[in-house]
Write a protein that holds these residues in place. Sequence first.
Motif, PDB file in Angstrom:
ATOM      1  N   ALA A  57      -4.603   1.562 -10.699  1.00  0.00           N
ATOM      2  CA  ALA A  57      -4.463   3.055 -10.506  1.00  0.00           C
ATOM      3  C   ALA A  57      -4.304   3.821 -11.924  1.00  0.00           C
ATOM      4  O   ALA A  57      -4.852   4.869 -11.789  1.00  0.00           O
ATOM      5  CB  ALA A  57      -2.842   3.611  -9.755  1.00  0.00           C
TER       6      ALA A  57
ATOM      7  N   ALA B  24      -2.156   9.234  -6.255  1.00  0.00           N
ATOM      8  CA  ALA B  24      -1.922   7.899  -5.933  1.00  0.00           C
ATOM      9  C   ALA B  24      -1.148   7.216  -7.048  1.00  0.00           C
ATOM     10  O   ALA B  24      -0.148   6.235  -6.816  1.00  0.00           O
ATOM     11  CB  ALA B  24      -3.342   7.276  -6.145  1.00  0.00           C
ATOM     12  N   ARG B  25      -1.193   7.623  -8.292  1.00  0.00           N
ATOM     13  CA  ARG B  25      -0.324   6.918  -9.377  1.00  0.00           C
ATOM     14  C   ARG B  25       1.092   7.235  -9.209  1.00  0.00           C
ATOM     15  O   ARG B  25       2.120   6.380  -9.142  1.00  0.00           O
ATOM     16  CB  ARG B  25      -0.555   7.302 -10.700  1.00  0.00           C
TER      17      ARG B  25
ATOM     18  N   GLU C  41      -7.704   5.340 -12.809  1.00  0.00           N
ATOM     19  CA  GLU C  41      -8.284   6.306 -11.736  1.00  0.00           C
ATOM     20  C   GLU C  41      -7.545   7.830 -12.083  1.00  0.00           C
ATOM     21  O   GLU C  41      -6.466   7.825 -12.562  1.00  0.00           O
ATOM     22  CB  GLU C  41      -7.903   5.944 -10.450  1.00  0.00           C
TER      23      GLU C  41
ATOM     24  N   HIS D 191      -1.301  -3.306  -8.918  1.00  0.00           N
ATOM     25  CA  HIS D 191      -1.841  -2.141  -8.251  1.00  0.00           C
ATOM     26  C   HIS D 191      -1.706  -0.864  -9.219  1.00  0.00           C
ATOM     27  O   HIS D 191      -2.475  -0.131  -9.351  1.00  0.00           O
ATOM     28  CB  HIS D 191      -0.873  -1.716  -7.071  1.00  0.00           C
TER      29      HIS D 191
ATOM     30  N   ARG E 186       2.597   4.610   0.557  1.00  0.00           N
ATOM     31  CA  ARG E 186       2.406   5.670   1.725  1.00  0.00           C
ATOM     32  C   ARG E 186       2.042   7.042   0.665  1.00  0.00           C
ATOM     33  O   ARG E 186       2.603   7.349  -0.196  1.00  0.00           O
ATOM     34  CB  ARG E 186       3.696   5.821   2.440  1.00  0.00           C
ATOM     35  N   PRO E 187       1.166   7.848   1.198  1.00  0.00           N
ATOM     36  CA  PRO E 187       1.072   9.172   0.867  1.00  0.00           C
ATOM     37  C   PRO E 187       2.305  10.026   0.759  1.00  0.00           C
ATOM     38  O   PRO E 187       3.218   9.961   1.715  1.00  0.00           O
ATOM     39  CB  PRO E 187       0.134   9.733   1.702  1.00  0.00           C
TER      40      PRO E 187
ATOM     41  N   ALA F 257       2.397   7.748  -6.064  1.00  0.00           N
ATOM     42  CA  ALA F 257       3.024   7.102  -4.773  1.00  0.00           C
ATOM     43  C   ALA F 257       3.124   5.627  -5.376  1.00  0.00           C
ATOM     44  O   ALA F 257       3.978   4.914  -4.940  1.00  0.00           O
ATOM     45  CB  ALA F 257       1.897   7.025  -3.797  1.00  0.00           C
ATOM     46  N   ALA F 258       2.307   4.975  -6.282  1.00  0.00           N
ATOM     47  CA  ALA F 258       2.430   3.484  -6.627  1.00  0.00           C
ATOM     48  C   ALA F 258       3.483   3.396  -7.445  1.00  0.00           C
ATOM     49  O   ALA F 258       4.412   2.514  -7.358  1.00  0.00           O
ATOM     50  CB  ALA F 258       1.003   3.181  -7.511  1.00  0.00           C
TER      51      ALA F 258
ATOM     52  N   ARG G 126      -6.208  10.005 -10.241  1.00  0.00           N
ATOM     53  CA  ARG G 126      -5.818  10.221  -9.253  1.00  0.00           C
ATOM     54  C   ARG G 126      -4.102  10.363  -9.281  1.00  0.00           C
ATOM     55  O   ARG G 126      -3.308   9.509  -9.045  1.00  0.00           O
ATOM     56  CB  ARG G 126      -6.085   9.341  -8.153  1.00  0.00           C
TER      57      ARG G 126
ATOM     58  N   GLU H 167       0.821  -1.196   0.160  1.00  0.00           N
ATOM     59  CA  GLU H 167       0.064  -0.038  -0.093  1.00  0.00           C
ATOM     60  C   GLU H 167       0.924   1.343   0.078  1.00  0.00           C
ATOM     61  O   GLU H 167       1.559   1.414   0.795  1.00  0.00           O
ATOM     62  CB  GLU H 167      -0.949  -0.135   1.289  1.00  0.00           C
TER      63      GLU H 167
END
Length: 252
Positions: free
Chosen positions: A193, A201-202, A196, A189, A15-16, A204-205, A198, A13
């Motif tokens: 992403a 989020a991408r 979306e 993941h 992290r921001p 961070a991924a 976002r 997952e």
Amino acid sequence: MRRNVPDRPGELEPRPLSARSVVLSLLLGTHPAELPARELTRAVGRFDVGGSTLRAALSRMVAAGDLRRTDTGYRLSDRLLERQRRQDEAVRPRTRAWDGDWEMVVITATGRGPAERAELRTRLTGLRLAELREGVWLRPANLRRPLPDDLDRVAEHYTARPARPARETAARLWPLDAWSATARALLHHVDHAAGEDRPAARLAAFAAVVRHLLADPVLPPALLPADWPGPALRAAYGDYQRETARAVTTWE
């Protein structure tokens, strides 16, 4: 205890990302690693970082030696340019045909403190060597890179051919199944992403993808499990890096 295992290989997952992490991620993926202030502000805004937060982060990063102020914007410091080089090599490793030889580094220096030992372990791991036992490090000789000259002060290095079968030796040195499982989860993941809108989020991924690629041993194909996901993970990051590089100059 099993050696050469990431601290938390299953942590998927993302992290921001802080403002500092967003700035570094953008500049580490930019060649040359410099952006005008206006483009950097516009690009960082896409990742939910406000102007005042960015200005405070940039001031701290310049003071800490992460960035250098230029006439028009910001560039990575020499220290972080070296990190960019390592990241680039993780995404596009330079390899050669493997003839069965292995690199072996044997630590000969004594009397070093814990901090020095930890720093040396980090350096050797960064060179994609793995520790067979205390002070003995190995890897297949398939990388196009010399060992740093200053290692001669603390170690001897040799070319070797272990008597144990090569695939067995590789499986003993690296947790290949665990690395592969994490890589597949990361691919899933980032594919999710991608659907979306976002950007944070991408980013961070894909920051998690880069961290994982830095731990790829880059072994010869003959020593890897079937369907090794390393190339697919590199291709996914390469596509994202090119997409982001194009977008940085066009985001409004």
